[in-house]
Every structure is written in C-alpha cells, then in structure tokens.
Scaffold this active site. Structure first.
Site, mmCIF file in Angstrom:
data_model
loop_
_atom_site.group_PDB
_atom_site.id
_atom_site.type_symbol
_atom_site.label_atom_id
_atom_site.label_comp_id
_atom_site.label_asym_id
_atom_site.label_seq_id
_atom_site.Cartn_x
_atom_site.Cartn_y
_atom_site.Cartn_z
ATOM 1 N N THR A 175 0.838 -1.186 0.000
ATOM 2 C CA THR A 175 0.000 0.000 0.000
ATOM 3 C C THR A 175 0.881 1.246 0.000
ATOM 4 O O THR A 175 2.111 1.166 0.019
ATOM 5 C CB THR A 175 -0.903 0.036 1.246
ATOM 6 N N GLY B 90 3.628 2.961 -15.069
ATOM 7 C CA GLY B 90 3.540 2.449 -13.705
ATOM 8 C C GLY B 90 4.731 2.792 -12.847
ATOM 9 O O GLY B 90 4.942 2.185 -11.787
ATOM 10 N N ASP C 189 8.987 11.283 -1.595
ATOM 11 C CA ASP C 189 9.272 9.863 -1.728
ATOM 12 C C ASP C 189 10.772 9.599 -1.574
ATOM 13 O O ASP C 189 11.187 8.670 -0.875
ATOM 14 C CB ASP C 189 8.774 9.362 -3.081
ATOM 15 N N LYS D 227 13.046 7.677 1.496
ATOM 16 C CA LYS D 227 14.096 6.687 1.261
ATOM 17 C C LYS D 227 15.403 7.110 1.935
ATOM 18 O O LYS D 227 16.100 6.272 2.541
ATOM 19 C CB LYS D 227 14.312 6.496 -0.237
#
Length: 834
Positions: A566, A675, A689, A693
């Site tokens: 998710t 994708g 994002d 990381k």
C-alpha cells in the site's frame, strides 16, 4: 493350535467413531466384507459406539449416588441407540431383513447392565472394579450389533467377548495382560470361529477368577495387537476416522498430513509423548511378533494410510512427527547446599511413583543440583505434596529452595528416528523455537536420539508446533501470504507468484499460497487459498471486512507473512498487531519506516519482542540490494562517511526525458502510464518519496532523525504540486514546461545533466540529509544512468577512494514486485532455520 492353521488371519479393528452412526456401520460392514472375501479370513475388534463409554460413566456415577432412574434411563438410551444404528444399517444392507437378532442381542446385554446398575445403587459404591464392569458394556453391545448385522446381511459372524480369552491382573482401569494364559485360551477358542467372522470386544479382559477389567485409554488397539500376536496374523489394520498418523495435530497445523511409514519404535515414542492414536502398550505385541500394522481412514478407504513395521521409512531428510502434550505442570527442585550423596533425582521420582503421579519428562542438572519434572497439571498439588514429604528434612534444614511451579505448560517433542543419525537436528529444533521467540523452560533427549523434547509455556503451543513443523520441512514448506494493496506492484507480485509457484516448489521446496488480498474497499480472506487466476473477480465480489481480524486469522497458518504494497500511513499499527499473532511482514510501503521516531521505534520493538521477521528492502531501491548492502557494511564494522544516490527510478526517468528534450508534462504522463510513479505523481515530484528513502537509510546508520529533518527541494516549483488530481497536475506542468526546459538547457550549456539526488553527509560536522535537483558533470556516477536506473554510492573508511556502488533498475512494478518476492522467500528461509 499350529501357526500354519491361523497364519492367514488379518486382524481388523474399528474405532467407535467409525461405527457410531448407521451410515458408518454400513461402510464398516462393506470394508469387512471386502477384506474377508478378497484377502482371506479376518478377525474384527470393535470399540464402543461413539460416546457410549462417557455415558456409561455417567450412569454408574448416578447409580452410586442412589439415582437409579437416571442411571437406567441412560442404559436404555444407549441400548436403544445401538438398536437403531444396527436396524438402519440392515435396512440399507439387506432391505426387508429381520432385525430381531440385533434387538435380541442388545436387549440381553441391557438387562445385565440394568441389573448391575441396580446393585451399584444399593451399595452406593463406585469402585474401579465396578466401573470396569459397567463400561465394558459399551464394547459388548458394539460387538453384538456388528456381528448380528454381518450375519443377517449374509456374512456369518460371531460376537466374541474378549473376557473369554484376555487374562489380566486386577489393576482395574489399566490392567496388565498375562500373555501365557491369554495365548493358551486363544489356542483353545479359535477353532470354533472357523467359517465365521469373529467380532471381538476391544478394551476389556478378565482376571483368572472372571472379574472384568479394562486396559486403559485406546485399549481396543491393544486388544487388536494382542489378538494378532495370538493368532500369528499377517497384519493388523486399524480403521478410524483420520487418514493415518499425522505429522502434527491437524487442529494446530493446517497442512499436517499422514505419515506413510513408521517403525515400531517411532510409534512407541509417539505413544510415550501422548499421541492420541496409540495406546502406550499397543506396539509391544507387534514388536515381539514382527506383525505390521496399517492405520486407514474409513472415509477414504482407498488411501494407503500409515504403515508401521520394523523397517520404517528410509528417508533421512525428514523428521517423523511433532507432538504437543498439553495441560501439564513443570516442577523445579533446586538445592542451596548439595550433599555428595543427595540422590535427589532418584528420590523425587520415587516419591512421585509412590504417589501415583505420572511423570511425562524428568531431567537433572549435571551435578544433581537441580531436578525438573513434568506432571499432569491436574495432579500438581499431589505431586508437590509428595516431593515435599520425601525431602522434608532437607527443606527443614534450608538445604532446598521451595519448589518452583510453572503451569500450564506443554511438552513439545520432535520424533525423528532416522534424523537422529544426522547432525544438527537438536540445533535446528531449538534454533527454530528461539527465532520465533518461544522460551524453552526445560529440555530432554534420550540416548537413542529418537526424539528431542522441550517444555514451553502453554500460550506458545500453537506457534511452536507450527514453527517446528515448518522448520523440519515435513513435505514442503508452506508459506501463506496476505497482500495488502493490489495496485501495480501488488498485482505484479500476484502474477509473479502465479507463474513461478511450480518452479519455487520444485527448486526451493516452498509452496506459496495467497490466502488474503485487500484494497481500500474490501478484505478477502480464504485460509484454503485464493485462486490467482480469478482473484480480481473474487475481490470485486467482496465488500467490507476488517484487515486486522484477517491478519489475526493469518497467524494460525504456517509461515504467515503480511505483504504491504500500500501507500498507507496506517499500516504500522496493522503490521505491529500482526506480530502479536505470529505474522511476519514484507513491505514495499515506505511510510511505516519513515514515520515519526516513536512509531518507527515501536514497530521495530514489536518485531523484536515477538521475534518476527520484518523485511523492507524494496522501500529504497525497488529490487536493488541497497538496505542489505548498508546493513552488511555496518555489521562488519565499516564506518559510513557519505551516502549519495539517485534513489528514485521515477525521477531518474523524468530527468533523462527532460535531457532528451521531452517536455515535463509529457515525461511525467509517460512515467505514470508505465507504472513508475505513485498513484499521484506529485508524491514523486515533491521529493517526499526520495526524502523517505533517504530517511530510511539514515536510520539504518542509527541517526535519530525524522522526516522534518530532511532538507527537501522539489524537482519542480512547489506551487505546481498543489493540484488536486493527476490530470490537473499535468495541465499545470504543461504551463511551466518552457521554464523547466530552459533550466535543463542552462545546465547542458555548462556540460552538466539534471539529476535528482539524495545525500546523507556524515563526514563534516553535524549529519545532514539533503534531497533535491542538481546538475552533475559527465564524471559523476549519476550521469551514466539511463531510463529508470537508480544508483547508490557508499563512501566509507574502507571504500574511501572508490565508493561502493549499487546500480540498476530503480522503478517499475515488475522489479519492485520481484524485490518483495525476494523478501518473502528470505523470510521463508529464516523460518525454516536453514
């Protein structure tokens, strides 16, 4: 009588559950007929129907209390039920046949039972001898019914009361057999059975002067093997309602399966550890005579079942079975001052023997300073009283600590006859338990190495049995997955599992089963497994459901793994609660690992406390081994000075497209179509994002940092990212495309390329974590990246001149899914213990 005359016999035994309904009796009669007609004469041994023995115990208890009416009502109900079973069976086997022989045989025995109960009600006593006499009627009625049904349906039979040949002592409730006297009686009686099928009562015998006795739990099996020895039979076949001796308790291990081949010694070992399928003395007559036994299922009569003989299986790779004997107590006796001749172990065991307390396990420290014994929990008070009495002088002098008691506990045993001749069986056994956080309270292993046992807390029973069963790979390792999130990565993972399942089974002996799939609208859970050809249709047809409830149910299955694909910030709590239910986790979702320090610390603390495996390699570099490489550097004592990298294959792709002259909105749209992006590309472009990381790697170095500590510059101006939808974002990017193109062109004029990099700097002052767009020259590792390639460079004390590089595909559903699958397989290997 000579052996030659009776050596053709096969002894066939039926348990009460295989006879306790008319349909089951019909099935048993069919089996008897086929056995008799196709493979020579048979001798039958039967147990009491269904719960008859328990009902007879209630009847004798009522009679001893003077309640004769309830007692005789129970007797009448038992007899009437037996008549109905026999009559209905005859209606199917021989329509129109007269059932009078069934009624006559049962009612004759019922009159005797009623008379006995009446006598008990007069004397108001329920001695062990009386109890044996009353409960014997269960087998006596069953034998009469089966013999009558066989005879009336065209298979001549005779009911044989085993009290006529089974000679025992007067230990009522657990009588010992006098074999010489028993053999002599069998020799005298057996010729009269010729031409008919003898149906013997199991469980019961008689003293030399004719008093009824019983043989103890599962005594009918013992009757069958004694009869086989006396008749010099070819084989004993035990028909029951299970498929054979199982590798574990099926109520605890869903993938337990029948063992094909056992030795007598293994079967005896299982009986010693409380396996319900054996009487402890069942194997002795077979071992002495060399007669094999086969256990078969009346519901699957063509299945081979379990064969027990002197040879057993030749397989040295697999253990035999895991047993779990529950409702026990562990008593510890500890010396403060140990006299040289204390002989404490001997005295403790003698005291328990004299108190008639069963000892399931005992061990003594090397110098005798402590003794541990495992006894039934129901007898712990009596056991402690006996030990304290035996050691009363030492306790009075203060030489002993007071007894320590731990209850309830479970005796967990691995039986492994052939594996006892190979190294590291005990190591794997205890290693598997330790890896799952199961605390071992006491251990034992015999000189034969046929079994190894551990005492564990009762609450750990289910997870311990499943763990050992899985670790010793009884057939294949079954791994059960629950996938949360079935977007591009989750869907790709399901497809990889579907296409590689057979290869994984053949090459790695791992069977992956997907038992749960959840998205934001529905939770689908099926412990039997979900067909991956139709999972979308099944999920679409499911509404609602509770994810935490499903994950708790997942914990009952072997090697349960929750896979988080998710993008939810609510999954930390779900994963942590899964740990409490024995569930491991593999995550591609970065948010639990970039959450605030308290939540992050709590997640890892929960994994450690429950000894669960938590893997998250794909949170940083898709399938690239970034996190594991960093862990290895730290484990081996290297000092990391700097980490730099293009962590986002998505932004790497966008930067490459911009350098090739593609407008920003077209580059992002294509990345989204392929994708590569998050559901909303703004999550990529805003740098959050990449920041997550970078934070994950920083925390691997031990930095006490939060997301707010990461300095982030988005790839595009922040005001463009306030768009509510992806389409709106693309529109605004189109408007800003000329300005962004001009920036890329200016860098190119300087001989540089646009890249979006993360830096963790530890070699100059306070640690810093920075994320943002930069221009790099042609010599920089990032300049060589193409497509969605990502790279990470580790500069350390050992890799100072030439940083350690990890480079490869950093985005895409397929590569990320393969990384998740690798984490899943890593958890499976860890759970197996090798």
């Amino acid at each position: 009588m000579t052996d030659a005359r009776l050596s053709a016999y096969r002894v066939v035994k039926f348990g009460g559950s295989s006879l306790g309904e008319s349909a089951r009796l019909v099935r048993a009669v069919g089996i008897i007929g086929r056995e008799h007609e196709s493979d020579g004469p048979v001798a039958i041994v039967v147990s009491a129907f269904g719960d008859t023995t328990d009902r007879l115990l209630k009847a004798v208890t009522a009679a001893a209390a003077g309640q004769i009416e309830p007692a005789t009502q129970l007797a009448d109900a038992i007899s009437q039920g037996a008549v109905e079973i026999g009559t209905r069976a005859l209606q199917e086997l021989a329509p129109g046949a007269d059932a009078a022989p069934v009624r006559t045989a049962v009612y004759e025995r019922n009159e005797a039972l009623r008379s006995l109960l009446f006598g008990v009600s007069l004397v108001r006593e329920m001695t062990p001898q009386t109890v044996d006499s009353v409960v014997s009627f269960g087998e006596r009625i069953a034998s009469a019914v089966v013999a009558a049904v066989l005879t009336v349906s065209g298979r001549p039979a005779v009911a044989v009361d085993a009290r006529t040949w089974m000679v025992t002592d007067d230990t009522f409730g657990a009588a010992l057999v006098d074999w010489e006297a028993t053999q002599a009686r069998l020799d005298a009686l057996a010729p009269a059975w010729a031409g008919r099928i003898p149906v013997h009562t199991g469980f019961i015998g008689a003293t030399p002067d004719g008093r009824t006795t019983t043989l103890g739990r599962n005594g009918s099996d013992y009757t069958a093997t004694l009869l086989a020895r006396g008749l010099n039979a070819r084989e004993v076949v035990r028909w029951t309602d299970v498929s054979g001796v199982m590798t574990a308790d099926p109520e605890l291990v869903d993938d337990a399966y029948p063992i094909a081949h056992l030795t007598y010694a293994e079967a005896l070992e299982l009986a010693n550890f409380g396996a319900k399928v054996f009487h402890q003395r069942t194997m002795i007559p077979l071992m002495e005579s060399g007669i094999p036994m086969r256990i078969r299922d009346t519901m699957s009569p063509d299945a081979p079942g379990t064969l027990i003989d002197a040879r057993g299986a030749a397989d040295t790779e697999h253990a035999t079975s895991v047993t779990s004997l529950e409702h026990l107590a562990l008593i510890g006796v500890q010396w403060r001052r140990l006299p040289e001749q204390a002989r404490m172990g001997e005295r403790v065991l003698r005291a328990l023997d004299e108190a008639d307390v069963t000892v399931w396990m005992a061990n003594q420290a090397a110098h005798g300073q402590s003794v541990a014994v495992v006894v039934p929990q129901a007898r712990v008070d009596r056991a402690c009283e006996a030990i304290r009495h035996a050691l009363r002088d030492e306790l009075r002098r203060g030489d002993l600590e007071d007894l320590s008691i731990r209850a309830p506990v479970t005796l967990l045993s691995l039986v492994a006859e052939t594996m006892g001749r190979t190294p590291n069986v005990a190591g794997r056994y205890f290693g598997a338990l330790g890896a799952m956080g199961v605390n071992v309270l006491a251990i034992a292993q015999g000189a034969s190495s046929r079994s190894v046992s551990a005492v564990i807390a009762a609450d750990d029973t289910a997870v311990a049995v499943r763990t050992v069963h899985s670790a010793f790979n009884f057939s294949h390792q079954e791994v059960n997955l629950f996938l949360a999130g079935c977007g591009t990565v989750g869907s790709a993972l399901l497809e990889q599992i579907r296409t590689q399942r057979d290869a994984l089974l053949a090459r790695q002996n791992v069977r992956l089963r997907v038992v749960g799939i959840a998205n934001s609208r529905a939770v689908l859970f099926d412990p039997a497994g979900i067909d991956l050809d139709t999972w979308r249709e099944r999920l679409q047809g499911t509404s609602g459901g509770d994810l935490e409830t499903a994950v708790a149910a997942l914990g009952r299955l072997p090697v349960p793994i929750l896979v988080d694909c998710t993008a939810s910030d609510q999954m930390s709590a779900v994963i942590a609660k899964g740990f409490a239910h024995g569930v491991h986790a593999a995550a591609a979702n970065k948010k639990p690992f970039a959450a605030d320090r308290a939540a992050y610390g709590a997640l890892f603390a929960a994994a450690r406390a429950q000894h669960r495996d938590l893997r998250y390699e794909t949170t940083v570099g898709a399938s690239l081994p970034v996190i594991e490489t960093l862990k290895d550097l730290v484990r081996t004592g290297d000092v990391v000075r700097r980490i730099e990298g293009s962590f986002s294959g998505t932004l790497g792709y966008v930067c490459n497209e911009l350098s090739a002259g593609v407008p920003i909105h077209d580059a992002v749209a294509e990345a989204r179509r392929r994708g590569y992006t998050e559901p909303n590309p703004a999550e990529d472009l805003n740098g959050q994002d990449v920041a997550r990381k970078a934070l994950i790697l920083a925390r691997e170095l031990g930095l006490d940092a939060d997301l707010a500590d990461v300095v982030v510059e988005p790839l595009v101006p922040a005001e463009l990212l306030e768009s509510r939808t992806a389409d709106e974002l693309l529109q605004r990017l189109a408007e800003a495309a000329p300005a962004i193109a001009a920036r890329v062109a200016a860098l190119a004029a300087e001989g540089k390329q646009l890249r979006y990099l993360a830096r963790i700097l530890l070699d100059d002052g306070a640690p810093r974590i920075e994320v943002g767009p930069v221009g790099v020259d042609a010599s920089h590792p990032a300049a060589r990246l193409v497509g969605t390639e990502a790279f990470v460079a580790f500069t350390t004390e050992r890799h100072a001149v030439y940083p350690l590089l990890v480079q490869g595909a950093g985005a895409g559903a397929q590569v990320t899914a393969s990384g998740v699958l690798a984490d899943v397989l890593g958890i499976a290997r860890s759970a197996r213990g090798r």
